[in-house]
Enzyme design. Structure first.
Site, PDB file in Angstrom:
ATOM      1  N   ASP A  81      29.815  -9.303  76.993  1.00 20.16           N
ATOM      2  CA  ASP A  81      29.035  -8.122  76.608  1.00 20.16           C
ATOM      3  C   ASP A  81      28.708  -8.175  75.118  1.00 20.16           C
ATOM      4  O   ASP A  81      28.856  -7.176  74.409  1.00 20.16           O
ATOM      5  CB  ASP A  81      29.788  -6.837  76.949  1.00 20.16           C
ATOM      6  N   VAL A 107      37.518   5.959  71.795  1.00 15.24           N
ATOM      7  CA  VAL A 107      38.042   5.285  70.618  1.00 15.24           C
ATOM      8  C   VAL A 107      38.183   6.309  69.499  1.00 15.24           C
ATOM      9  O   VAL A 107      37.222   7.005  69.146  1.00 15.24           O
ATOM     10  CB  VAL A 107      37.123   4.133  70.169  1.00 15.24           C
ATOM     11  N   GLY A 164      33.955   6.878  68.999  1.00 16.25           N
ATOM     12  CA  GLY A 164      32.966   6.614  70.049  1.00 16.25           C
ATOM     13  C   GLY A 164      33.640   6.596  71.396  1.00 16.25           C
ATOM     14  O   GLY A 164      34.852   6.748  71.517  1.00 16.25           O
ATOM     15  N   LYS A 223      42.063   2.814  70.943  1.00 15.90           N
ATOM     16  CA  LYS A 223      41.286   2.912  72.186  1.00 15.90           C
ATOM     17  C   LYS A 223      42.193   3.413  73.298  1.00 15.90           C
ATOM     18  O   LYS A 223      43.261   2.854  73.549  1.00 15.90           O
ATOM     19  CB  LYS A 223      40.685   1.570  72.562  1.00 15.90           C
ATOM     20  N   GLY A 226      36.691   4.430  78.286  1.00 13.94           N
ATOM     21  CA  GLY A 226      37.620   4.638  77.192  1.00 13.94           C
ATOM     22  C   GLY A 226      37.052   5.484  76.074  1.00 13.94           C
ATOM     23  O   GLY A 226      35.831   5.619  75.936  1.00 13.94           O
TER      24      GLY A 226
END
Length: 842
Positions: free
Chosen positions: A206, A95, A88, A110, A93
């Site tokens: 988050d 991953v 993802g 990452k 960033g």
């Protein structure tokens, strides 16, 4: 396709992105890729709109999304790790799934994107590594190693962490077919992990289902600490959101995050509450689906979440109380810690009393009876019969119907007590509190529906004159009926009598439903005009004034140019029909608030050289009124006048003033437009929130009192200039002789607005009555820490509170804006009043 202007292109992509918001997060990128204009990349489309609407946070793909949109080639190796595929990516960033050879295991790698490797992105990336390195908990993904690698386009930072092969929280719950209790237990495990995060001084900021991965065996891992805050970060990091930068995902964002305020552990608690809400209802607590971000931020900032019973009527009682606490719009109304939130979830699952609802003495017995009716009956009977009687015989000897009837009456008696005890907590009556009011009314209505059955049963037992039984259940029943039965019936009658607590909450519900229409929707043009004037006023810098529910715009004061607003629920809307165009006090009028600009400067008795080491107090300034401290204050609202006796009586039902309306003091008649006094600080801070108000902090009071003036006395450097400008102790002959000033004929306090306003349009800030402030009183006030935004002194309470401004019994020498005095929080005196304030919802 036809060529579009940049503005038209932005509008096209805004509509496209808004359509994408209706889809599950994992499906959004594929949807967008199919509809992009030729030559456009997904990142370009996002960037085009993000500059205006900041839609990027909505559309970041979760881990596990398709890598089709990634334009960067996949590296073969990064450090000691062999890269296999993209898992993802986000705004900063990428991953990857990679393999570590020793020990042999899969890892999530990452890597900071080179195109986003600006100073702030690098800083956030490093803080994520630092945050993860501090954590050691089975519910947190473990970080293994970090480094920097040259992948052909320059050096890129990376870190390797545990690979979690799992589903996002809500997706796992749905696929596994979890029932309600299992979903709560799942969220409990997440809350325990987050509590560990907080114990290590880290705030995630988050939390959302995509950042909580659940493996097939039900183990959870909290991931993605990209915007986390570490407790001992430097000041820039600690105030990242205080500077106006909103971080986090909107759907699970706490109201204070949306307002750009300081974010602490309680914001993570709100996100956990939002995820629990979604697990139980399938919906988000705040109605933001399909809204553009600027509109969604407004909804979130207001915090008016929807009652879960609207989606799941079966959600009642303790679950709703837990949600209401975790999702409270103001952080100080939530659980003290996420650990306390988790403890309450565990209590609920165990069938014990939860902290979110106040238990009564009967709750313990009640819950044992309801959780284990057969076991309770068996144990109770065993205490009164010989040990030779078998459990089967004991169970058959108990009248289960009677025991159930007793338990239900006891349960509803306890519920009645809780409802009565929380009536005064359902304030203010606005859209933010509406879900809590609706939950209260739902519980009360259910109780009223069951009461006739209870009443008939109680009357039947009394008419028969029968002993309920000889076992423990029977004795509890008998004792309770004798001691509490009549009280229960009487309390129910009081609760639902005309004009009683139930009617009061119904009226509050009606007011809350109508408040937004009456103060925002019906005044759209006035709010729009006020916002435009504020935007054009250099004193307000970057303030974007949103409609403030509960207030009605009155337009700018003709002298100060500052916007003024009426507090709708406190009286009639004042009119500018005075020849001056200014608002003047009238009986029956609502409180008028002035919008005060933000400020950055010194608070307290000013030194001769603010940048020097030596402090020299101005004339009349006491040592505890300085030295100055530099504070940055957000814009705020404060009353144009001291609160009157008429306004206090209308708002709270009585007049506590000692020199009260109708009194004659040395020939002067007091009326309702004189300032209210003799109320305690404790009752003031308890009652003002009913109208969305509070007391100003000392810093706010001082800034508003100065009004931008460089003169602390306001009326000039010469004390003799105070005549006609402040209400001081001119009735005392010794003071007349001392200052060579005549008696102005005013005693004791004067009507509010008698004397001219300061530069901000505030009347009577000096003299008349002392004005209470929110702070606890500290002699070393200027050496202590202060809360960002409003300057509240951060110190332990010891019974003393602050007041500012002086009174009608003070002398001209002490009349300056730095004057401060202490008073006990529970004291009353005739020389102390108040000037209410309110924060600006942004």
């Amino acid at each position: 396709m036809a060529h579009l202007s940049r503005a038209d292109e932005r509008e096209e992509y805004r509509a496209l992105l808004r359509d994408a918001l209706e889809l599950p997060a994992a499906e959004r990128d594929a949807f967008l890729l199919e509809r992009l204009r030729p030559g456009k990349t997904l990142d370009e489309a996002r960037a085009l709109v993000a500059g205006v609407d900041d839609l990027g946070a909505f559309l970041e793909a979760p881990l596990g999304a398709s890598p089709a949109a990634s334009a960067s080639p996949i590296p073969e190796r990064i450090g000691p790790y062999a890269v296999e595929r993209v898992l993802g990516w986000g705004s900063a960033g990428v991953v990857y799934l990679a393999q570590q050879s020793s020990p042999r295991r899969p890892v999530a790698l990452k890597v900071l994107r080179i195109d986003r490797a600006g100073p702030s992105a690098v800083d956030r990336f490093r803080r994520e590594i630092r945050a993860l390195a501090q954590l050691d908990h089975p519910g947190i993904a473990t970080v293994y190693e970090a480094g920097v690698a040259d992948l052909g386009v320059g050096e890129q930072s990376w870190f390797a962490m545990e690979f979690v092969d799992g589903l996002p929280l809500t997706a796992y719950a749905d696929r596994a077919g979890l029932d309600r209790r299992e979903r709560i237990a799942l969220l409990l495990r997440v809350a325990r992990a987050v509590h560990h995060v907080h114990d290590q001084g880290v705030v995630h900021r988050d939390l959302k289902p995509e950042n909580v991965l659940v493996r097939e065996d039900g183990t959870v891992r909290v991931v993605d600490f990209g915007v986390a805050r570490v407790r001992d970060d430097d000041a820039e990091h600690l105030t990242l959101t205080a500077t106006g930068q909103v971080v986090g995902t909107l759907a699970y964002m706490a109201p204070e995050q949306a307002r750009g305020g300081v974010v602490d552990e309680r914001a993570d608690q709100f996100a956990l509450g939002a995820m629990l809400y979604e697990l139980l209802t399938g919906e988000l607590p705040l109605p933001i689906r399909g809204r553009l971000p600027h509109d969604a931020l407004r909804v979130i900032a207001e915090g008016a979440w929807t009652s879960p019973t609207r989606y799941e009527p079966g959600l009642r009682g303790d679950v709703v109380a837990i949600l209401a606490t975790a999702l409270a719009s103001e952080p100080n109304r939530r659980y003290a810690t996420v650990g306390a939130f988790a403890d309450d979830l565990e209590r609920f699952l165990d069938g014990r009393s939860v902290a979110a609802r106040r238990p009564t003495k009967l709750d313990g017995v009640l819950r044992v009876v309801r959780r284990y009716p057969l076991a309770f009956a068996a144990v109770a009977a065993a205490l009164l019969v010989t040990g030779a009687v078998s459990a089967i015989a004991l169970r058959s000897s108990i009248d289960r119907r009677r025991a159930n009837a007793v338990a239900m009456v006891m349960s509803d008696s306890a519920l009645l007590g809780r409802l009565r005890g929380t009536v005064d907590e359902l304030w203010p009556a606005d859209s933010r509190t509406l879900p809590e009011i609706e939950a209260w009314l739902g519980s009360a209505s259910d109780l009223r529906g069951r009461f006739p059955k209870h009443e008939r049963w109680l009357e039947g037992v009394a008419d028969r004159g029968e002993s309920p039984g000889s076992n423990v259940v029977g004795e509890i029943e008998s004792a309770w009926l004798v001691q509490e039965g009549e009280a229960f019936v009487a309390s129910m009658q009081t609760m639902f009598a005309p004009g009683g607590p139930y009617d009061a909450v119904l009226r509050r519900h009606r007011d809350a439903e109508q408040l937004r229409r009456r103060t925002v929707d019906d005044h759209r043009d006035a709010w729009r005009a006020a916002a435009e004037r504020v935007a054009a006023d250099p004193r307000f810098a970057d303030l974007v004034l949103l409609p403030q529910e509960g207030l009605v715009p009155l337009g700018p004061d003709p002298l100060s140019g500052l916007e003024e607003f009426a507090v709708h629920a406190t009286g009639a809307i004042p009119a500018r029909d005075d020849p001056s165009g200014c608002v003047v006090p009238r009986t029956g009028d609502a409180l008028t608030l002035v919008l005060v600009p933000s400020s950055s400067g010194l608070v307290g008795g000013q030194s001769v050289d603010p940048d020097g080491e030596h402090y020299a107090a101005p004339p009349g300034c006491s040592p505890h009124e300085g030295p100055p401290v530099r504070l940055d204050l957000d814009p705020f609202l404060i009353s144009k006048f001291e609160m009157t006796q008429d306004q206090w009586r209308r708002c709270f039902g009585s007049n506590p003033a000692d020199w009260d309306a109708g009194s004659e003091i040395q020939g002067a008649t007091i009326d309702g437009l004189h300032p209210v006094e003799s109320m305690t600080w404790e009752e003031t801070v308890r009652l003002l929130p009913r109208y969305g108000l509070t007391l100003p902090t000392e810093a706010q009071w001082e800034v508003a009192a100065l009004g931008g003036s460089a003169c602390a006395r306001l009326f000039g450097d010469e004390v003799r200039d105070c005549i006609g400008l402040v209400n001081w102790a001119s009735h005392r002959e010794e003071q007349q002789e001392r200052y060579g000033l005549p008696d102005d004929g005013i005693y004791p306090h004067s009507r509010v607005g008698t004397f001219p306003p300061n530069r901000y349009g505030l009347h009577d800030v000096l003299g008349n009555v002392w004005e209470l402030c929110l702070d606890v009183y500290k002699v070393d006030y200027h050496e202590l820490e202060h809360r960002p935004g409003d300057g509240l002194v951060l110190a332990e309470a010891d019974g003393d509170v602050s007041r500012r401004g002086g009174s009608c019994l003070d002398t001209p020498a002490s009349m300056h804006v730095y004057a401060r005095s202490d008073r006990l929080a529970n004291d009353r005196d005739t020389l102390t009043g108040l000037r209410p304030a309110r924060s600006v919802r942004r």
